[in-house]
Design an enzyme around this catalytic site. Structure first.
Site, mmCIF file in Angstrom:
data_model
loop_
_atom_site.group_PDB
_atom_site.id
_atom_site.type_symbol
_atom_site.label_atom_id
_atom_site.label_comp_id
_atom_site.label_asym_id
_atom_site.label_seq_id
_atom_site.Cartn_x
_atom_site.Cartn_y
_atom_site.Cartn_z
ATOM 1 C CG ASP A 8 6.183 5.111 -1.198
ATOM 2 O OD1 ASP A 8 6.062 5.108 0.040
ATOM 3 O OD2 ASP A 8 5.383 4.549 -1.962
ATOM 4 C CE LYS A 70 5.262 4.377 6.471
ATOM 5 N NZ LYS A 70 4.987 4.497 5.027
ATOM 6 C CD GLU A 171 3.280 7.169 2.937
ATOM 7 O OE1 GLU A 171 2.160 6.623 3.052
ATOM 8 O OE2 GLU A 171 4.296 6.745 3.508
ATOM 9 C CG ASP A 193 -1.653 5.966 0.520
ATOM 10 O OD1 ASP A 193 -1.683 4.724 0.413
ATOM 11 O OD2 ASP A 193 -0.595 6.614 0.595
HETATM 12 P P1 ADP Z 1 2.819 0.309 1.542
HETATM 13 O O1 ADP Z 1 2.563 1.689 1.063
HETATM 14 O O2 ADP Z 1 2.333 0.061 2.904
HETATM 15 O O3 ADP Z 1 4.200 -0.158 1.353
HETATM 16 P P2 ADP Z 1 1.609 -0.819 -0.831
HETATM 17 O O4 ADP Z 1 0.939 0.364 -1.383
HETATM 18 O O5 ADP Z 1 2.776 -1.370 -1.553
HETATM 19 O O6 ADP Z 1 1.916 -0.666 0.684
HETATM 20 O O7 ADP Z 1 0.498 -1.946 -0.707
HETATM 21 C C1 ADP Z 1 0.786 -3.182 -0.170
HETATM 22 C C2 ADP Z 1 -0.488 -3.841 0.233
HETATM 23 O O8 ADP Z 1 -1.335 -3.935 -0.908
HETATM 24 C C3 ADP Z 1 -0.279 -5.235 0.748
HETATM 25 O O9 ADP Z 1 -1.053 -5.440 1.915
HETATM 26 C C4 ADP Z 1 -0.770 -6.101 -0.390
HETATM 27 O O10 ADP Z 1 -1.297 -7.331 0.069
HETATM 28 C C5 ADP Z 1 -1.871 -5.241 -0.961
HETATM 29 N N1 ADP Z 1 -2.193 -5.570 -2.340
HETATM 30 C C6 ADP Z 1 -1.363 -5.549 -3.408
HETATM 31 N N2 ADP Z 1 -2.007 -5.966 -4.512
HETATM 32 C C7 ADP Z 1 -3.271 -6.252 -4.136
HETATM 33 C C8 ADP Z 1 -4.438 -6.746 -4.810
HETATM 34 N N3 ADP Z 1 -4.416 -7.037 -6.107
HETATM 35 N N4 ADP Z 1 -5.569 -6.924 -4.085
HETATM 36 C C9 ADP Z 1 -5.590 -6.654 -2.780
HETATM 37 N N5 ADP Z 1 -4.546 -6.199 -2.078
HETATM 38 C C10 ADP Z 1 -3.398 -5.999 -2.748
HETATM 39 MG MG MG Z 2 2.481 3.445 0.426
#
Ligand code: ADP
Ligand code: MG
Length: 665
Positions: A8, A70, A171, A193
């Site tokens: 991922d 990305k 995804e 998502d």
């Molecule tokens: P990606 O798929 O883009 O890599 P993720 O699924 O890992 O992203 O999500 C990352 C995002 O989720 C970030 O913007 C982070 O700030 C947000 N995030 C993570 N935990 C929380 C939370 N508890 N509340 C709000 N936003 C969150």
């Molecule tokens: Mg993701």
């Protein structure tokens, strides 16, 4: 053949998994974490740092630390929105309008794919370490709403990392695979998502291992980062009001603001209000200035209203395209860190009145799905069938700049569609096929995926020649286009690669550079390792020599002491040499000499402890000493040779001691 892993490749965090004993698992990285920040940086010494290490240098080294890559991948400069470009590092367009990021430390510019490839490489390295096996291919996930160019660029990044992409997987489809894995019931599922930089929604029908994607939609420039920016802007505007200084112009301040905003946002998912405190954020004539603010959930929600609205539309479009009503949906699967934001969860509930499924981990579900897909490909998993769709309409530009769609969005893939076109002028000898992707009726408003020319059309009045244009999309969602002149049979085919920011030559040279660098790095590291080991051994040998002269006097074990001294000299002689073999030989001679000296210690002890008594006790004491963990723990010569020796000579015979027999029967 090496293993296949599932990756991922997130905007914010990346995760790698694999099938082990028939089940998908997540592989922890070399730092021990299950997710790896998608961040790449360079240090002052031009060393590359990736993941947690890169994250650590974000504030102190903002110009050389690259995140959110990305969002740039497979995009042209003019496709980027304001929010994507407002990062503390330098992003620019090169002469051909492709995006490049600059690192002052390495004095080089990089295509986003190139930096992303090092994230992939790290994930693969960590997986190889865990599996103790080589990994040569991967299933990589992309947002379902990624267009051809973005998919192609992702594939290029994997090629740069030296990996074969077995499948580009959407995804949300991956998330659904994970959700539906080992479930036998039939369900209509909505996957929502919202990650750090992208938003995807997909509707799927899952029944008995068959996954049918019905519709997908999204926004590749919308994610948690946009919510962070709302708080950054709020803080910055208040600061301007107070001090007339725009902190967003100062890279380091902007980075600190962004981190504080993200932290506050995450805290507001659990708390009603939170403090943001940023001491010494800048200075003015009166001295240092600080930020000390409190933000509550209500304020955060009011700042983010327009973002919530942007989340609504894709869900509605996907529902329309699938022909489903909200009531038809049995299960809602929330994916991505940003679905932890309470107002986002509420919004989903207003669209589909169901409590979301709690059985999946929003951070890992996509990588688990990618691993399941890798298991399907490797044959480790059976009885699963995945039918995905193409997210955006594909077509070509016809006369007058009108978009003619050949494959409408949400068509199941793989698919082949063709249509017949003709010339617009008399005696026209060639036609240009301009391939575009998007939903707008005016072709130029859709993404151009490249164009090619079919020439050699025999002279004929307008509208008479027949050119058949065919679009083929494979299971990865990648497109091949061909045009055939029906009269002459002449055919022209292209695989769309116009999306990548790099041309073939650039890709080749980056791969070459990476390869030679990897070799150099490996060589350098092994030289350093060998040298360090030799130095450690010398230090230990010198200590043992001192022990020996205390224990036996300078001549008590002359032969053995002398052998060690000579061996030390040898090692010292070769330590800075480039010849690894000489060093290796001298190191093993030193080990042997030390082993001899060590034996001498043991024998001396025996005689000393009981010079005239029964031999049993004597040997008993040697053995006890040799078996005692203390003895071997502090023993620097407990290398492989010694332990083998120990095992064969002593340990195996411990239970029925042959020496007992030899001497006492
Ligand atoms: P990606 O798929 O883009 O890599 P993720 O699924 O890992 O992203 O999500 C990352 C995002 O989720 C970030 O913007 C982070 O700030 C947000 N995030 C993570 N935990 C929380 C939370 N508890 N509340 C709000 N936003 C969150
Ligand atoms: Mg993701």
């Amino acid at each position: 053949m090496g293993k296949i892993v599932g990756i991922d490749l997130g905007t914010t965090n990346s995760v790698v998994g694999v099938i082990e004993a028939g089940r998908p698992i997540i592989i922890a990285n070399s730092e021990g974490n299950r997710t790896t920040p998608s961040i790449v940086g360079f240090t002052k010494d031009k060393e590359i740092v990736i993941g947690d290490q890169a994250r650590r240098q974000l504030v102190l080294n903002p110009k050389n630390t690259f995140y959110n890559l990305k969002r740039f991948i497979g995009c042209d400069w003019d496709e980027l929105d304001e929010n994507s470009i407002s990062v503390p590092y330098n992003v620019k367009a090169n002469d051909s309008g492709s995006i490049r990021v600059l690192s002052p430390f390495t004095e080089r510019e990089y295509a986003p794919e190139e930096l992303v490839s090092s994230i992939i490489r790290k994930l693969i390295n960590d997986a190889e370490t865990y599996l103790a096996d080589t990994v040569d291919s991967a299933v990589i996930t992309v947002p379902a709403y990624f267009n051809e160019a973005q998919r192609q660029a992702t594939k290029d990044a994997a090629i740069l990392a030296g990996i074969k992409v077995e499948r580009i997987l959407n995804e949300p489809t991956a998330a659904a695979l994970s959700y539906g894995f080992e479930k036998s019931s039939s369900n209509n599922v909505l996957v929502f998502d919202l990650g750090g930089g992208t938003f995807d929604v997909s509707l799927l029908k899952i029944s008995n291992g068959v996954f049918d994607v019905k519709a997908t939609c999204g926004d590749t420039q919308l994610g948690g980062n946009n919510f962070d920016s709302k708080i950054v802007d709020w803080l910055a505007e208040r600061f301007i009001k107070k001090y007339k200084i725009d902190l967003r112009r100062d890279r380091q301040a902007l980075q600190r603001l962004t981190e504080a905003a993200e932290k506050a946002k995450c805290e507001l998912s659990g708390l009603q209000k939170t403090k943001i405190s940023l001491p010494f954020i800048t200075t003015n004539d009166d001295g240092p200035l600080h930020i000390e603010e409190t933000i509550d959930r209500k304020l955060f929600e009011s700042l983010s209203q327009d973002l919530l609205n942007r989340l609504l539309e894709p869900v509605q479009i996907a529902l329309n395209d699938s022909g489903w009503d909200p009531e038809d949906i049995d299960e809602v699967v929330l994916v991505g860190g940003s679905t932890r934001i309470p107002m986002v969860q509420q919004l989903v509930k207003t669209l589909v009145p169901k409590d979301p499924c709690q059985s999946v981990n929003p951070d890992e579900v996509v990588a688990i799905g990618a691993s399941i897909q890798s298991g399907i490909i490797s044959g480790d998993l059976r009885d699963l069938l995945l039918n995905d769709v193409t997210p955006l309409s594909l077509g070509l530009e016809t006369i007058g700049g009108i978009m003619k769609v050949l494959i409408p969005r949400n068509t199941p893939i793989p698919v082949r569609q063709s249509d017949v076109f003709s010339t617009s002028e008399a005696n026209q000898s060639s036609v240009v096929v301009q391939v575009r992707q998007g939903e707008r009726p005016i072709a130029s408003e859709n993404k151009s995926l490249g164009k090619f020319k079919l020439s050699g059309i025999p002279p004929a009045p307008r509208g008479i020649p027949q050119v058949q244009v065919a679009f083929d999309i494979d299971a990865n969602g990648l497109l091949e286009v061909s045009a055939t002149d029906r009269t002459t049979g002449r055919k022209q085919t292209v695989t769309i690669s116009g999306g990548s920011n790099l041309n073939e030559q650039e890709i080749k040279s980056i791969i070459e550079e990476a390869k030679s660098k990897a070799n150099d790095d490996r060589k350098k590291r092994s030289v350093i390792d060998r040298k360090n080991n030799a130095l450690t051994l010398i230090a230990q040998a010198e200590k043992r020599l001192r022990d020996a002269s205390l224990e036996f006097g300078p001549y008590g074990a002359e032969r053995q002491q002398r052998a060690v001294e000579v061996a030390i000299q040898d090692v010292e002689e070769y330590i800075d040499d480039d010849d690894p073999q000489e060093l290796e030989i001298s190191v093993s001679s030193l080990q042997e000499a030390l082993f001899g000296l060590n034996r001498k210690f043991a024998v001396e002890k025996r005689i000393e402890s009981n010079p005239l008594q029964g031999i049993k006790n004597t040997f008993g004491s040697i053995k006890d000493e040799l078996f005692s963990d203390d003895y071997w723990d502090e023993d620097p010569w407990d290398n492989e040779m010694n332990s083998n020796y120990r095992n064969s000579r002593y340990r195996n015979t411990r239970d029925e001691d042959p020496w007992d027999n030899e001497y006492f029967l």
